[in-house]
Design an enzyme around this catalytic site. Sequence first.
Site, PDB file in Angstrom:
ATOM      1  N   ASP A 281      -9.491   2.000   1.287  1.00  0.00           N
ATOM      2  CA  ASP A 281      -7.982   2.172   0.875  1.00  0.00           C
ATOM      3  C   ASP A 281      -7.184   1.291  -0.038  1.00  0.00           C
ATOM      4  O   ASP A 281      -7.458   0.784  -0.822  1.00  0.00           O
ATOM      5  CB  ASP A 281      -6.934   2.379   1.848  1.00  0.00           C
ATOM      6  CG  ASP A 281      -6.781   3.826   2.102  1.00  0.00           C
ATOM      7  OD1 ASP A 281      -5.799   3.609   1.116  1.00  0.00           O
ATOM      8  OD2 ASP A 281      -6.421   5.033   2.770  1.00  0.00           O
TER       9      ASP A 281
ATOM     10  N   HIS B 231      -0.333   2.716   0.955  1.00  0.00           N
ATOM     11  CA  HIS B 231      -1.151   3.904   1.399  1.00  0.00           C
ATOM     12  C   HIS B 231      -2.176   3.136   2.746  1.00  0.00           C
ATOM     13  O   HIS B 231      -1.879   3.745   3.516  1.00  0.00           O
ATOM     14  CB  HIS B 231      -1.238   4.535   0.111  1.00  0.00           C
ATOM     15  CG  HIS B 231      -2.568   5.803   0.550  1.00  0.00           C
ATOM     16  ND1 HIS B 231      -3.615   5.865   0.652  1.00  0.00           N
ATOM     17  CD2 HIS B 231      -1.932   6.840   0.634  1.00  0.00           C
ATOM     18  CE1 HIS B 231      -4.559   6.899   1.281  1.00  0.00           C
ATOM     19  NE2 HIS B 231      -3.136   7.438   1.102  1.00  0.00           N
TER      20      HIS B 231
ATOM     21  N   ASN C  55      -5.852  17.304  -2.159  1.00  0.00           N
ATOM     22  CA  ASN C  55      -4.273  18.275  -1.429  1.00  0.00           C
ATOM     23  C   ASN C  55      -4.324  18.712  -2.793  1.00  0.00           C
ATOM     24  O   ASN C  55      -3.316  19.162  -3.361  1.00  0.00           O
ATOM     25  CB  ASN C  55      -3.715  16.925  -1.882  1.00  0.00           C
ATOM     26  CG  ASN C  55      -3.777  15.885  -0.359  1.00  0.00           C
ATOM     27  OD1 ASN C  55      -3.929  15.777   0.414  1.00  0.00           O
ATOM     28  ND2 ASN C  55      -3.266  14.832  -1.063  1.00  0.00           N
TER      29      ASN C  55
ATOM     30  N   SER D 201      -5.052  12.490   3.542  1.00  0.00           N
ATOM     31  CA  SER D 201      -5.142  11.402   3.945  1.00  0.00           C
ATOM     32  C   SER D 201      -4.558  10.892   4.985  1.00  0.00           C
ATOM     33  O   SER D 201      -4.836  10.285   6.300  1.00  0.00           O
ATOM     34  CB  SER D 201      -3.939  10.482   2.744  1.00  0.00           C
ATOM     35  OG  SER D 201      -5.152  10.006   1.835  1.00  0.00           O
TER      36      SER D 201
END
Lengths: 76, 617
Positions: free
Chosen positions: B158, B192, B284, B367
């Site tokens: 990530d 994130h 998404n 996520s």
Amino acid sequence: MSDAPAADAQRYAVKLRAGVDADGLAALEARHGLTALRRIAPLRIAVYTLTPEAARALQSDPDVEYVEEDRTMTVR
Amino acid sequence: MQSKSGLVRWVALVAVFGAAVAYVFAAKKQEQRYDEILVRLHEGQRASAVRKLAREHGFKVRERKFAVGPNAWTRKNRVLSIYKYDLDPARVNRVIAALGALRGPTGVVASVEPNFRVRAFDAPNDPLYAKQWNLRRMRVEDLWKKADGKDVVVAVIDTGVSTKLADLDPKRLVKGFNFITRDDKFEDDHGHGSHVAGTIAQDTNNGIGVAGIAPKARIMPLKVLGREGGGSTLDIAEAIVYAADNGAHIINLSLGGGGYTQVLEEACAYAQSKGAIVIAAAGNEGQPTSSFPARYPSVISVAASGPQDELAPYSNHGQGVDVIAPGGNTSGAPEGGILQNGPAFLADSKQHEVSKGAHFFYFQGTSMAAPHVAGVAALLHQAGVKDPQKLRALLLGTAEKSVSGLPFVTPMSALERMKEPMPTPPPKPGVRGAEGQAQAYRFDAGVVAATPQHAGIVLGVALLGFFAFALLRRKTHTMESVVSPLMLVGLVLGATGLSFLGFLQTQAPFNVLPERFAGLLFNSALDFDRVLFFLNEPSPFWHNFLVPALFMVLLNFADEGKRRFTIGLMLGFAAKLVCEGLLVREIAVLPDGFVAAAFLVANGLIVFMFPFILAKR
């Protein structure tokens, strides 16, 4: 072969055919005048900065299974 | 003879009407899931203050009498249950906060504990745990009695993971790597990755902030995405191989985009062959297909749900998606998001809570859903399910169909049934380049979860029966002059539109039409306000008797066929309004609950008179 990367050069993954060993890879790099940025050995993949022409030339090399350009991914 | 057929007609009508009523109530019962807050009173204190407060917030109150255990009911140990038939975490949290004012050694209330369909007395002491509807939904308190993820290594590929988080002990980070700068500085400059790591393994029961699903798991921070959240496919492939070769048991990929790449597919397959379980966000885009890398056969693709179990509006679903897990839906309130610890620099720009000086952020996305499954996988791995194929079969085999229509990850069931043989899940379709694109248009069973709508059809037919019976009794009509196929067409269009074919909406050609126009076909005309303006709640300006009256006037019913169609349409509208009143009980402007229900049902009954007016002509 100029040393400065061309403007449209970008990173590509080059997947070797099964059975191409370290010597085979060295010979391939010598044939095309390349130096690997890095290798992902378990996948038989080497990463190079290439122009589209150089990528096409590698694509038709008998030791190469496929050539794939790097792409961008993002957080979801 | 005449009287005998009359009797048959009577019996048939009563049966249909009875079935409709039973169905509506069965549907209603299914909706009766509730949030409960348990309030323990100090000895000798009266309950009136708590009752008053609960009523002000629209909650019901009853005395809870536990028969056994430390909470066994005595006069000294009174426990009040405050509950409400909805799952709006924001509202529940407001009540918990208000009850806090009555607390303390000299107050009325000794303790306040949310009881979200799990037993309450095992809740961790993390102060913001009350806002983690997502963890309660996964029944973490029961899970932690069986596993905590100790020593399972989860690679978070990530934006990196911050080492400065108050609620994630850096000692539980294993050696990481930054694939962009090619060094071991994996500090998160985006936020994130830290959030994702928190969902998996936030410090739990430490009195700070929030909890994580596998609180003792270890995180391998592999940074492949930069400050802006973007990164290179080849770096990601390298990180996946690195994780698999360096002891990661689980690999979480909360990233996507860029379409199919063979390198990444091979990297994921390699990780699986080395025994690592790869889990990724479904994407998404709100599309009926999973995006890559989640879609590769060796990866578990996770869609996102919101606080009411609904499919999050942004979440991909359908082809290539394996399971659904909480990913948050902040469209109603920020509290609908997933709350985890994040770096302080986000505090200026993102909705957050503060606990002990640390910052906690509401995020939403697939996520956020993927690390829920990664956390569950860590628990299962610790419990002994180590083979990726087996773990996949177990997760899919024990997932429960949820209101979203997708299989909801059910870790408690997975832990309890881990020794049972599970059916081998169908292999994910191979996807390569153009072939993968073509599959976006394949037939695909979609979301079928429309209980109020189905009830609308059933009630509509019952109303039709009632209507027909009333006319036939007057002997001015015959069966043929009352009931006709056109009437049924009108009824279906009025009650539900083609909603029972709703799965077609995710198929070509409907998936390429603009959503609001495709939606017109699949919804009752009384829902056009919601479809056209994307309303969350029906509008009282459209959901009333005037709109059906307008339809009635516009459809010139001089013609016999049109008249019958209109009669059906009115019956459908009436059924639609009544069902909405009984089952949904909410409408914009007016308060939810009784007022909304009364408005809708009253309008429905008015509309039910229209067919009789039409029939007189």
